[in-house]
Motif scaffolding. Structure first.
Motif, short mmCIF file in Angstrom:
data_model
loop_
_atom_site.label_atom_id
_atom_site.label_comp_id
_atom_site.label_asym_id
_atom_site.label_seq_id
_atom_site.Cartn_x
_atom_site.Cartn_y
_atom_site.Cartn_z
N GLN A 137 -39.31 19.19 -5.50
CA GLN A 137 -39.63 19.63 -4.14
C GLN A 137 -40.94 19.05 -3.68
O GLN A 137 -41.89 19.08 -4.40
CB GLN A 137 -39.68 21.15 -4.09
N ARG A 148 -52.68 27.50 -10.42
CA ARG A 148 -51.75 26.48 -10.90
C ARG A 148 -50.51 27.11 -11.52
O ARG A 148 -49.46 26.51 -11.59
CB ARG A 148 -52.44 25.59 -11.93
N SER A 150 -50.88 24.46 -6.43
CA SER A 150 -51.85 23.52 -7.02
C SER A 150 -52.44 22.62 -5.96
O SER A 150 -53.43 21.96 -6.19
CB SER A 150 -51.18 22.64 -8.06
N ARG A 151 -51.80 22.57 -4.81
CA ARG A 151 -52.30 21.66 -3.77
C ARG A 151 -53.16 22.34 -2.74
O ARG A 151 -53.52 21.75 -1.74
CB ARG A 151 -51.11 21.02 -3.04
N ARG A 153 -46.10 18.73 -11.62
CA ARG A 153 -46.20 18.66 -10.16
C ARG A 153 -45.58 17.35 -9.65
O ARG A 153 -44.83 17.33 -8.68
CB ARG A 153 -47.68 18.75 -9.76
N PRO A 185 -39.03 3.55 -3.23
CA PRO A 185 -39.04 4.99 -3.47
C PRO A 185 -38.86 5.78 -2.18
O PRO A 185 -38.14 6.77 -2.16
CB PRO A 185 -40.43 5.23 -4.07
N LEU A 186 -39.47 5.33 -1.10
CA LEU A 186 -39.33 6.03 0.17
C LEU A 186 -37.88 6.00 0.64
O LEU A 186 -37.33 7.00 1.07
CB LEU A 186 -40.27 5.41 1.21
N GLY A 228 -63.39 27.77 -9.76
CA GLY A 228 -62.82 27.02 -10.88
C GLY A 228 -61.81 27.85 -11.64
O GLY A 228 -60.71 27.42 -11.95
N GLU A 229 -62.21 29.10 -11.90
CA GLU A 229 -61.34 30.01 -12.61
C GLU A 229 -60.06 30.26 -11.81
O GLU A 229 -58.95 30.24 -12.34
CB GLU A 229 -62.11 31.33 -12.75
N PRO A 275 -34.89 26.52 -7.12
CA PRO A 275 -35.67 25.63 -7.97
C PRO A 275 -37.14 25.59 -7.57
O PRO A 275 -37.65 24.60 -7.07
CB PRO A 275 -35.01 24.26 -7.75
N ASP A 334 -42.96 26.63 -2.07
CA ASP A 334 -42.39 25.44 -2.71
C ASP A 334 -41.18 24.91 -1.95
O ASP A 334 -40.94 23.71 -1.93
CB ASP A 334 -42.01 25.76 -4.16
N ASP A 335 -40.40 25.81 -1.35
CA ASP A 335 -39.22 25.33 -0.60
C ASP A 335 -38.95 26.23 0.61
O ASP A 335 -38.01 27.01 0.64
CB ASP A 335 -38.00 25.30 -1.53
N LEU A 361 -58.69 28.45 -9.48
CA LEU A 361 -57.84 27.26 -9.39
C LEU A 361 -56.92 27.20 -10.59
O LEU A 361 -55.74 26.88 -10.50
CB LEU A 361 -58.73 26.03 -9.34
N HIS A 362 -57.48 27.55 -11.72
CA HIS A 362 -56.74 27.54 -12.96
C HIS A 362 -55.56 28.51 -12.87
O HIS A 362 -54.45 28.21 -13.27
CB HIS A 362 -57.68 27.96 -14.08
N PRO A 393 -69.62 26.24 -13.44
CA PRO A 393 -68.58 27.24 -13.15
C PRO A 393 -68.08 27.21 -11.70
O PRO A 393 -66.93 27.52 -11.45
CB PRO A 393 -69.27 28.57 -13.43
N PRO A 419 -46.00 24.28 -7.90
CA PRO A 419 -46.54 23.00 -7.41
C PRO A 419 -47.35 23.12 -6.12
O PRO A 419 -48.41 22.53 -6.00
CB PRO A 419 -45.30 22.14 -7.20
N PHE A 427 -45.12 8.79 -4.72
CA PHE A 427 -44.01 7.91 -5.10
C PHE A 427 -42.91 7.87 -4.05
O PHE A 427 -42.46 6.81 -3.64
CB PHE A 427 -43.43 8.38 -6.44
N ASP A 428 -42.49 9.03 -3.59
CA ASP A 428 -41.36 9.10 -2.68
C ASP A 428 -41.67 8.56 -1.28
O ASP A 428 -40.82 8.59 -0.41
CB ASP A 428 -40.89 10.55 -2.54
N TYR A 429 -42.91 8.14 -1.09
CA TYR A 429 -43.28 7.66 0.24
C TYR A 429 -43.59 6.17 0.24
O TYR A 429 -43.99 5.62 1.24
CB TYR A 429 -44.50 8.44 0.76
N LEU A 430 -43.43 5.53 -0.91
CA LEU A 430 -43.89 4.15 -1.01
C LEU A 430 -42.81 3.14 -0.64
O LEU A 430 -41.66 3.28 -1.02
CB LEU A 430 -44.38 3.87 -2.44
N ARG A 453 -35.85 8.42 -1.31
CA ARG A 453 -36.04 9.81 -0.93
C ARG A 453 -35.30 10.13 0.37
O ARG A 453 -34.62 11.14 0.49
CB ARG A 453 -37.53 10.14 -0.77
N THR A 492 -64.98 32.86 -10.00
CA THR A 492 -65.34 31.53 -9.50
C THR A 492 -64.10 30.79 -9.03
O THR A 492 -62.98 31.08 -9.44
CB THR A 492 -66.01 30.69 -10.60
N GLU A 504 -67.53 24.68 -9.94
CA GLU A 504 -66.76 23.46 -9.68
C GLU A 504 -65.31 23.65 -10.10
O GLU A 504 -65.00 24.49 -10.94
CB GLU A 504 -67.35 22.30 -10.50
N ALA A 505 -64.42 22.82 -9.52
CA ALA A 505 -63.02 22.87 -9.93
C ALA A 505 -62.89 22.39 -11.37
O ALA A 505 -63.59 21.48 -11.79
CB ALA A 505 -62.19 21.98 -9.01
N GLU A 506 -61.98 23.03 -12.10
CA GLU A 506 -61.73 22.59 -13.47
C GLU A 506 -60.79 21.39 -13.45
O GLU A 506 -59.99 21.25 -12.54
CB GLU A 506 -61.10 23.73 -14.27
#
Lengths: 345, 325, 417
Positions: A345, C311, C318-319, A340, C127-128, C304-305, C396, C404-405, C307-308, A326, C315, B282-285, C131, C302, A328-330
């Motif tokens: 963005q 999300r 999540s980081r 993502r 790709p770079l 783990g919970e 967006p 996010d922005d 983090l879920h 529990p 985006p 991806f956008d950095y490669l 962008r 926890t 740990e990250a899921e």
């Protein structure tokens, strides 16, 4: 669990053995009904009808702290060890209210409280765990025994012999219980082995080994009493119990691979009926008392279906839980990762 | 601070863990009287006795299976698999039992066991004793995977692994046992699950682990001296969990990355990492992410063929030059 | 087999919005030969001063325009002689004579080589580079790649951007003036959401501080370092009311999610102290909310919970690094927010109302509402419930537009200052 359904460590006599066997029989019948009603999670339901004496006879000599693993046909063993049939049924239905919150099901049911280290869907897969549990008992100087229940099919697996050798070598408090229902899926034991006297193999490893007739639950219980006591004292044992699998391999299997005559004869070896007849004939219990007992059990088992059907589905958020501990990250869901990555963005 | 070897550091980790915790037991083929096929457990049976350093029959499946049961029953087993090549014998117990018990049983119990083993080339051990099979493990959710590259990690990573609540496969490299290095057992190591940036560099990122880390570092030195190319080198340390947070900014800065692994290229660890880097950065490669991996062939006993079946420092150097040309 | 042909060189399009360009200087003289990559001339547009390199080897036959001439995109600027296929000009023969009307036949034998002749709109670029081009508004189709097999790499795009900013930067750039103006407009006060922290606004605050804006972002009661507990909305509104009353000049109040609800209610009571109100992913503006998130956050135990749940925010959430998540989980596990969660939502139903306060408030104070198009906590459709005077934006992002922005949020907030 209520005390009346658990069997803490004493052969409580034929009436109790009968009652527990009847509970297993009725439970398994209700599992079959759950499937017919379309409420079971899948069709991987392996019923132990005809094998009740093995589960009940052996479990009547297990104590608190003892551990065990079972094969995929393990409902009866878990129930005989004191499981709550309602939570079992809910697990079989894949519900949040089941023993494993709907993630294990019929073949992966477990309960650490009762020392059930897990049912297993891999033939022989649960056997070596009892060697480890035996090591833990030996090193911790605990007076407990660990039992591996498996079918005759598992005698074809190398892991059984690796495990028996280790148990004998290290004199662990371990017992191997082979419930020989004559069939590994569709293959009869004599089609799978040249020597069906299975206990001889265990003897070759230096285990104390016996074969008993599963028709007589008292014989099973007596043999279990003796062998389990020996195992506790460092003389690991092997017990083969001869019985007959009344139904097909799984609930959906009509067993076309065996002759009707053979099936009819096999079903005559009914340990539950046998115990009932004995109780009446010996005057220990009146038929009306037994009928009342059966009716009470039927009611108890009917309720398990209601409990299972009315239970909640597991929460979707539980899907990624318990892959790791529990704290740990899921694991990241695939959709989350893709969203993502594709986010602008 | 002591000077020791990779092997000595592993032995020290096991000794310290056994002294600290009565529940720790070691079990495996030749771990006791023989002292381990590669000598890691030498002397431990004298110190801790045969109840805790358990010589087993040659029964890999039951060794792992017994470790599963022992862990569930309260011990802290460290099972040893003499060669990772034998992992196939144990796969049911590892992948179907150890990895899934917590999940199948609805979180009731975990399986805190270690499977110590070793793999890789370098000793002309032939096709069945030289493989790098970490991808088998990495492909199974529920199993943690650690692969130490340094003397420090041989000690600290093993100690950390032994504190994990879930099963850990710990793969050593047979070519590193005699490697010498400094070890401070009381130092604060990098956290479990964290990669380590061994070398900074803004031209290309080399992600690696286990023995290939040393090849990557040698290549980075050559690249700097001969070409003025600055290569960043990352030691992953654990492959489950994967620490992508450390890799990302390096790749975003450099725009070029390669993954160096001894395992065969197809569907391997390098493939997974290359996909991850491509997805996440991806956008950095500025170039495709390159897998510098083992050839898709068995390992030969011939030292010449063996050496060139897996990445060499020279090859890594050459690939970096190709990328930056 | 190669054939040398004379073709007209058209005015290139150096950016999506460019319609005309001015010839600055020819860098090659009539009759001179040039190699692929040699700069032919310098062009000016409204934004750029760039070199136009030769896309193949050739010879300048005639200049059709001179320095200072304003030319439409696509109009001929020179006649050149070349043996190579130039992107976009192969179909423009210098004369209408039938003999020269079949350039396809005279194309060099590289015509079968896809690498040598990229399709229009399918330029090979890393790709770079893509962008950077996207962000810098550079049209890849006018760039000449210097990378592997002619691929456009980051340096090609960077030099194009550099060339454009070269002409863009005017002496006496107004940044300082802007900063002064900003300083006059009073501070920006940020109110975080349910289970958030003042530090959630860090990224955005850093940007605003850079341009001279004064900002503050305290922890609400029941949250983080604020020792006061909050078991009702009123406790939060009263706290913010006190804060506003203590100000000597009006502030620009920015609230996020539940914080937006608190901000709206407090602003309604203390209108004289609020110059503007900005609501980011505001709660209380519609019937539904992701109740699983609200209650999940209040009862999480926890990492783990957690983090879920995080999300769900989008985006950037999540980081979050594992240690930050761990700290957050420890904080939330104290259970300070369990009562408040019950006041905000029952199941997926919101129990709080922001709209009622906004109707009257928006007559006195400019109000702006920002919704994330991918918000999975509060639906963007709640925008339609806004009173007519509230300006609404859909951005967006997920539920955390300021994560996010931040650049977009900065411009929306500065725009309203």
């Amino acid at each position: 669990m209520t005390e009346k359904n658990s069997m803490p460590g004493s052969n409580s006599g034929l009436p109790d053995l009968y009652r527990h066997m009847r509970r297993v029989r009725t439970f398994e019948e209700r599992v079959g009904e759950l499937f017919v009603r379309g409420k079971s999670a899948g069709s991987m339901l392996h019923l132990s009808v005809g094998e009740e004496s093995a589960a009940v006879g052996v479990c009547s000599h297990m104590h608190d702290g003892d551990t065990f693993t079972t094969h995929h046909r393990g409902h009866g063993i878990f129930l005989a060890r004191g499981a709550d049939p309602a939570r079992m049924m809910a697990e079989i239905a894949g519900k949040e209210t089941g023993y494993c919150h709907g993630k294990g099901g019929s073949m992966h049911i477990a309960d650490m409280g009762l020392g059930h280290l897990g049912a297993n869907a891999i033939v022989g897969g649960g056997i070596p765990a009892v060697v480890g549990a035996g090591l833990a008992a030996r090193n911790g100087k605990k007076d407990v025994v660990s039992l591996a229940f498996f079918g005759d099919g598992a005698t074809g697996q190398g892991i059984l012999y690796e495990s028996m050798n280790m148990a004998a070598l290290w004199r662990l408090p371990v017992m191997f219980v082979c419930i020989n229902n004559q069939y590994g899926m569709g293959t009869r034991i004599d089609q799978a082995t040249a020597n069906p006297r299975l206990h001889e193999r265990a003897e070759a490893f230096g285990l104390v080994a016996r074969t008993v007739d599963g028709l007589e639950v008292e014989e099973v219980a007596d043999a279990a009493a003796e062998l389990i006591a020996g195992a506790r004292a460092g003389k690991p044992a092997f017990l083969a119990i001869e019985c007959y699998r009344f139904y097909g391999h799984a609930r959906k299997d009509k067993s076309p691979y065996r002759a009707e005559a053979e099936e009819a004869e096999g079903r005559n070896k009914d340990p539950v009926l046998r115990a009932r007849t004995k109780l009446i004939e010996s005057g220990i219990m009146a038929e009306t008392d037994l009928d009342a007992m059966d009716a009470e059990i039927a009611q108890e088992m009917d309720a398990t279906i209601d409990f299972a059907v009315s239970g909640n589905e597991p929460q979707m958020s539980s899907m990624f839980r318990d892959v790791y501990a529990p704290e740990e990250a899921e694991p990241e869901p695939v959709r989350t990762r893709i969203e993502r990555i594709l986010a602008r963005q | 601070m002591i000077e020791t070897t990779y092997r000595g550091a592993l032995r020290q980790a096991l000794t310290d863990a056994m002294q600290e915790n009565e529940a720790v037991v070691i079990m495996g083929e030749e771990v006791g009287r023989y002292g381990g096929a590669y000598g890691v457990t030498k002397g431990l049976i004298d110190e801790f006795g045969e109840d805790r350093v358990i010589d087993t029959p040659i029964s890999e499946a039951a060794i792992v299976g017994a470790a599963v049961g022992a862990a569930m029953a309260g011990l802290r087993p460290v099972a040893e698999l003499m060669y990772v090549d034998f992992i196939g014998m144990t796969m049911d117990q590892l992948a179907n039992q150890a990895a899934k018990i917590r999940y199948m049983f609805g979180g009731q119990i975990g399986v805190p066991m270690i499977l110590r083993t070793q793999g890789g080339t370098g000793r002309s051990a032939g096709a069945q004793h030289s493989q790098s099979l970490e991808a088998y493990v990495m492909h199974t959710p529920g199993l943690r995977l650690a692969m130490p590259a340094t003397v420090e990690d041989a000690y600290h990573l093993l100690r950390q692994a032994m504190k994990q609540p879930d099963p850990v496969v710990f793969i050593e490299h047979k070519g590193l046992y005699t490697m010498k290095g400094e070890l401070d057992t009381s130092a604060e190591p990098a956290a479990w699950g964290k990669a380590r940036v061994m070398r900074e560099g803004s031209d290309v990122v080399i992600v690696s682990y286990s023995r290939q880390l040393h090849h990557a570092l040698a290549a980075a030195d050559t690249l700097e001296k001969e070409n003025g190319i600055q290569a960043a080198v990352v030691d992953l340390r654990t492959l489950n969990p994967i620490d992508f947070a450390t890799i990302r900014p390096l790749v975003e800065q450099a725009g070029r990355a390669m993954v160096v692994s001894e395992g065969v290229m197809t569907a391997g660890v390098a493939a997974e990492l290359a996909a991850r880097i491509t997805e996440e950065c991806f956008d950095y490669l500025e170039d495709p992410v390159v897998r510098v991996a083992g050839e898709d062939i068995p390992i030969s006993v011939s030292p010449l063929l063996e050496k060139h079946s897996v990445p060499t420092p020279e090859f890594i150097t050459e690939v970096a030059r190709m990328m930056l040309k | 087999m190669t054939t040398v042909t004379q073709v007209k060189l058209p005015m290139p399009r150096l950016g999506e919005t460019m319609e005309q360009g001015t010839i600055s200087t020819w860098l090659v003289k009539t009759g001179e030969t040039f190699a692929r990559g040699d700069p032919l001339l310098e062009l000016e547009t409204d934004k750029t001063l760039v070199e136009y390199p030769a896309l193949g080897a050739g010879k300048l036959i005639e200049m059709l325009v001179g320095p200072g001439d304003v030319v439409d995109v696509g109009a001929p600027i020179a006649i050149i002689e070349t043996a190579e296929a130039w992107d976009g000009i192969a179909d423009s023969p210098a004369s209408e004579e039938p003999a020269e009307k079949a350039p396809a036949a005279s194309l060099p034998d590289t015509s079968s080589d896809a690498d040598a002749r990229p399709e229009a709109g399918q330029r090979r670029a890393t790709p770079l580079a893509r962008r950077l081009a996207r962000e810098g508004g550079v049209d890849l189709s006018v760039l000449q790649g210097t990378g592997r097999r002619g691929r456009i790499e980051a340096r090609d795009v960077r030099s194009a951007i550099e060339a454009s900013t070269h002409t863009d930067t005017q002496p006496g750039t107004p940044v300082a003036a802007h900063a002064n103006a900003a300083a006059d407009s009073g501070p920006v006060l940020f109110i975080h959401g349910f289970a958030g922290l003042g530090s959630n606004w860090e990224k955005l605050r850093a940007r605003l501080q850079k341009v001279g804006l004064k900002t503050e972002a305290p922890d609400m009661p029941g949250h983080g370092r604020n020792a006061a507990e909050a078991n009702s909305v009123e406790e939060c509104v009263a706290w913010l009311g006190d804060w506003l009353s203590a100000q000597d000049r009006p502030v620009h109040l920015v609230g996020h999610s539940f914080g937006a609800h608190v901000a709206a209610l407090a602003a309604n009571r203390t209108r004289s102290k609020v110059s503007r109100l900005t609501l980011v992913a505001p709660a209380g503006c519609g019937h539904d909310i992701n109740g699983g998130f609200v209650h999940g956050m209040a009862h999480t135990r926890t990492a783990g919970e957690l983090l879920h749940l995080l999300r769900l925010l989008g985006p950037e959430a999540s980081r979050l690094p594992a240690d930050a998540v761990g700290t957050m989980a420890t904080e939330l596990a104290k259970g300070r927010l369990q009562t408040l969660a019950g006041v905000i939502a029952r199941g997926d139903t919101q129990l709080i109302d922001t709209i009622a306060a906004l109707g009257a408030l928006s007559e006195d104070v400019p109000v702006r509402a920002i919704f994330g198009s991918a918000d999975s906590i509060i639906a963007k459709e709640h925008m339609f419930n806004m009173p007519p005077r509230v300006a609404s934006h859909i951005v967006p992002t997920g539920h955390m537009p300021h994560w996010d922005d931040p650049a977009l949020l900065e411009s929306l907030i500065r725009g309203s200052n």
